[in-house]
Design an enzyme around this catalytic site. Structure first.
Site, PDB file in Angstrom:
ATOM      1  N   ARG A 107      -6.702  12.986   0.687  1.00  0.00           N
ATOM      2  CA  ARG A 107      -5.631  13.128   1.488  1.00  0.00           C
ATOM      3  C   ARG A 107      -4.495  12.933   1.040  1.00  0.00           C
ATOM      4  NH1 ARG A 107      -6.933  10.174   7.011  1.00  0.00           N
ATOM      5  NH2 ARG A 107      -9.055  11.090   6.807  1.00  0.00           N
ATOM      6  N   HIS A 108      -4.192  11.821   0.217  1.00  0.00           N
ATOM      7  CA  HIS A 108      -3.013  11.434  -0.177  1.00  0.00           C
ATOM      8  C   HIS A 108      -3.220  10.967  -1.662  1.00  0.00           C
ATOM      9  CE1 HIS A 108      -4.927   7.538   0.942  1.00  0.00           C
ATOM     10  NE2 HIS A 108      -4.645   7.780   2.536  1.00  0.00           N
ATOM     11  N   ARG A 158      -9.248   8.129  -1.122  1.00  0.00           N
ATOM     12  CA  ARG A 158     -10.217   8.712  -0.293  1.00  0.00           C
ATOM     13  C   ARG A 158     -10.887   9.894  -0.981  1.00  0.00           C
ATOM     14  NH1 ARG A 158      -8.811   6.770   5.066  1.00  0.00           N
ATOM     15  NH2 ARG A 158     -10.653   8.192   5.785  1.00  0.00           N
ATOM     16  N   ASN A 179       0.794  -1.061   0.150  1.00  0.00           N
ATOM     17  CA  ASN A 179      -0.037   0.060  -0.059  1.00  0.00           C
ATOM     18  C   ASN A 179       1.119   1.223   0.135  1.00  0.00           C
ATOM     19  OD1 ASN A 179      -1.467   2.379   1.064  1.00  0.00           O
ATOM     20  ND2 ASN A 179      -3.086   0.936   1.628  1.00  0.00           N
ATOM     21  N   THR A 215      -8.296   3.846   7.809  1.00  0.00           N
ATOM     22  CA  THR A 215      -9.570   2.965   7.848  1.00  0.00           C
ATOM     23  C   THR A 215      -9.800   2.385   9.378  1.00  0.00           C
ATOM     24  OG1 THR A 215      -8.939   2.336   5.824  1.00  0.00           O
ATOM     25  CG2 THR A 215     -10.918   1.325   6.723  1.00  0.00           C
ATOM     26  N   GLY A 261       1.149  -1.266   4.403  1.00  0.00           N
ATOM     27  CA  GLY A 261       1.423  -0.029   3.845  1.00  0.00           C
ATOM     28  C   GLY A 261       2.561   0.452   4.865  1.00  0.00           C
ATOM     29  N   ARG A 290       3.632  18.858   1.018  1.00  0.00           N
ATOM     30  CA  ARG A 290       3.821  20.191   0.672  1.00  0.00           C
ATOM     31  C   ARG A 290       3.307  20.576  -0.796  1.00  0.00           C
ATOM     32  NH1 ARG A 290       8.964  22.255   2.041  1.00  0.00           N
ATOM     33  NH2 ARG A 290       9.033  22.027   4.368  1.00  0.00           N
ATOM     34  N   HIS A 310      -3.847  -4.801   7.511  1.00  0.00           N
ATOM     35  CA  HIS A 310      -4.232  -3.585   8.656  1.00  0.00           C
ATOM     36  C   HIS A 310      -3.367  -3.844   9.760  1.00  0.00           C
ATOM     37  CE1 HIS A 310      -5.753   0.357  10.367  1.00  0.00           C
ATOM     38  NE2 HIS A 310      -5.993   0.477   9.081  1.00  0.00           N
ATOM     39  N   GLY A 311      -2.270  -2.867  10.013  1.00  0.00           N
ATOM     40  CA  GLY A 311      -1.442  -2.918  11.060  1.00  0.00           C
ATOM     41  C   GLY A 311      -0.505  -4.044  10.967  1.00  0.00           C
ATOM     42  N   GLU A 345      -8.465   0.385  -2.893  1.00  0.00           N
ATOM     43  CA  GLU A 345      -9.273   0.618  -1.997  1.00  0.00           C
ATOM     44  C   GLU A 345     -10.276   1.702  -2.052  1.00  0.00           C
ATOM     45  OE1 GLU A 345      -7.325   0.984   1.872  1.00  0.00           O
ATOM     46  OE2 GLU A 345      -6.153  -0.722   1.526  1.00  0.00           O
ATOM     47  N   GLU A 391     -11.111  -9.265   2.720  1.00  0.00           N
ATOM     48  CA  GLU A 391      -9.720  -8.835   3.308  1.00  0.00           C
ATOM     49  C   GLU A 391     -10.137  -8.928   4.907  1.00  0.00           C
ATOM     50  OE1 GLU A 391      -7.583  -5.745   2.059  1.00  0.00           O
ATOM     51  OE2 GLU A 391      -6.655  -5.358   4.085  1.00  0.00           O
ATOM     52  N   HIS A 400      -5.537   3.943  -1.833  1.00  0.00           N
ATOM     53  CA  HIS A 400      -6.737   4.434  -1.419  1.00  0.00           C
ATOM     54  C   HIS A 400      -7.149   5.601  -1.953  1.00  0.00           C
ATOM     55  CE1 HIS A 400      -9.619   4.458   2.414  1.00  0.00           C
ATOM     56  NE2 HIS A 400     -10.291   4.727   1.267  1.00  0.00           N
ATOM     57  N   ASP A 458      -0.003   4.473  -0.443  1.00  0.00           N
ATOM     58  CA  ASP A 458      -0.720   5.702   0.146  1.00  0.00           C
ATOM     59  C   ASP A 458       0.207   6.718   0.675  1.00  0.00           C
ATOM     60  OD1 ASP A 458      -3.182   4.409  -0.771  1.00  0.00           O
ATOM     61  OD2 ASP A 458      -3.881   4.384   1.149  1.00  0.00           O
ATOM     62  N   HIS A 459       1.189   6.270   1.679  1.00  0.00           N
ATOM     63  CA  HIS A 459       1.997   7.286   2.450  1.00  0.00           C
ATOM     64  C   HIS A 459       3.076   7.860   1.610  1.00  0.00           C
ATOM     65  CE1 HIS A 459      -0.773   6.749   5.681  1.00  0.00           C
ATOM     66  NE2 HIS A 459      -0.299   5.457   5.794  1.00  0.00           N
TER      67      HIS A 459
HETATM   68  N1  PXP Z   1      -5.952  -2.807   4.206  1.00  0.00           N
HETATM   69  C1  PXP Z   1      -6.821  -2.003   4.318  1.00  0.00           C
HETATM   70  C2  PXP Z   1      -8.392  -2.093   3.905  1.00  0.00           C
HETATM   71  C3  PXP Z   1      -6.598  -0.464   4.760  1.00  0.00           C
HETATM   72  O1  PXP Z   1      -7.414   0.177   4.647  1.00  0.00           O
HETATM   73  C4  PXP Z   1      -5.083  -0.334   4.956  1.00  0.00           C
HETATM   74  C5  PXP Z   1      -4.638   1.118   5.323  1.00  0.00           C
HETATM   75  O2  PXP Z   1      -4.908   1.884   4.207  1.00  0.00           O
HETATM   76  C6  PXP Z   1      -4.264  -1.324   4.991  1.00  0.00           C
HETATM   77  C7  PXP Z   1      -4.731  -2.435   4.690  1.00  0.00           C
HETATM   78  C8  PXP Z   1      -2.768  -1.205   5.275  1.00  0.00           C
HETATM   79  O3  PXP Z   1      -2.768  -1.015   6.633  1.00  0.00           O
HETATM   80  P1  PXP Z   1      -1.552  -0.411   7.237  1.00  0.00           P
HETATM   81  O4  PXP Z   1      -1.039   0.762   6.515  1.00  0.00           O
HETATM   82  O5  PXP Z   1      -1.716  -0.381   8.642  1.00  0.00           O
HETATM   83  O6  PXP Z   1      -0.095  -1.438   6.886  1.00  0.00           O
END
Ligand code: PXP
Length: 278
Positions: free
Chosen positions: A49-50, A45, A7, A101, A225, A18, A203-204, A70, A151, A43, A9-10
């Site tokens: 935001r990203h 959104r 992922n 999320t 991510g 910036r 996630h996490g 996503e 998921e 994702h 996004d970041h």
């Molecule tokens: N899966 C989903 C559905 C998410 O929304 C996210 C966060 O964007 C992730 C996985 C990845 O989570 P993490 O950034 O904590 O690895």
């Protein structure tokens, strides 16, 4: 092939800090692919935001592995998915004020809308996954609405891990709580597979806690991510991705069954394509 979707996004979060044009998520995706990632997850959104619309368009053109979008089920976002046609969408709930999320999608509550979105995505040849808690009602609702995959939300497992417990760590290092969360994920996987759903997780997840879930049989994809991007700041995203793939491979114990799950997914894609063509 390791089953990691990165992922990114970041990468876009840093760019948006910036409001400039670097770092570019398109470059990041190429680096992840070179490291052997199975897919790229983004994702889009509603507040942008990203990841922004331009990223989704360019990534659709440039990503050679799987592109997993996503998204929530808001109509303008659904229309963008129909237009851009990523390989897969993962449907998530979305709240404006959340940092990331929170919780899974309530598929049972939004069953009618979910069925409509699934139908529209399938018409465009897009696979549909729902991001849900390992909860019976949500798994059944995902199956009944025609989703291809789910998921499983690993946030509760991640929160039970010693690294996140800090001074609240119990005497057993939180192992009982971790085992409880792992067995919930396993039960969710069993029910999902009985209902012909392919099972993803995310996630996490971090370099420290991936072992527990990587050992769960038949999880087909991990979406990770924050932890990868955090490490990438120091070692580069190609190396950070490669290190996570290496860990997943190290703890995975079911190559044979996993490749079965992969075959199942490929079959679904083929069936879907033939339905569209007819
Ligand atoms: N899966 C989903 C559905 C998410 O929304 C996210 C966060 O964007 C992730 C996985 C990845 O989570 P993490 O950034 O904590 O690895």
């Amino acid at each position: 092939m390791a089953v990691l979707n990165v992922n990114i996004d970041h990468v876009a979060t840093v760019r948006q800090a910036r409001m400039t044009d670097e770092p570019d998520p398109v470059w990041a995706a190429a680096e992840c692919e070179l490291a052997g990632a199975n897919g790229i997850t983004i994702h889009l959104r509603q507040d942008r935001r990203h990841i922004c619309d331009r990223d989704v368009r360019l990534l659709k053109e440039t990503v050679a592995c799987k592109l997993n979008l996503e998204m929530c089920m808001a109509e303008p976002i659904v229309k963008i998915a129909e237009e851009i046609k990523p390989d897969q969408v993962t449907l998530v709930p979305e709240k404006r004020a959340e940092l990331t999320t929170e919780g899974g999608l309530d598929c049972a509550k939004y069953k009618r809308r979910l069925a409509e979105v699934v139908k529209r995505m399938h018409k465009k040849g897009i696979l549909v996954s729902t991001f849900i808690a390992p909860d019976r009602e949500q798994i059944i609702a995902s199956a009944q609405t025609g989703c291809d995959a789910i998921e499983l939300h690993t946030g509760m497992y991640a929160n039970a891990s010693p690294a996140t417990l800090g001074s609240a760590k119990p005497a057993d290092g939180g192992q009982r709580a971790i085992n409880k969360r792992l067995s919930e994920l396993e039960c969710g996987r069993d029910l999902a597979m009985e209902n012909k759903l392919v099972v993803h997780a995310g996630h996490g997840l971090t370099y420290r806690n991936i072992a527990g879930v990587a050992r769960i049989k038949d999880l087909c994809e991990f979406n990770i991510g924050h932890s990868i991007i955090a490490r990438a700041v120091f070692v580069g995203i190609r190396q950070a991705t490669a290190e996570m793939i290496k860990l997943i491979d190290k703890y995975r114990i079911d190559d044979f069954r996993l490749s079965n799950a992969d075959c199942q997914l490929k079959l679904q894609i083929a069936n879907r394509k033939s339905k569209i063509e007819n």
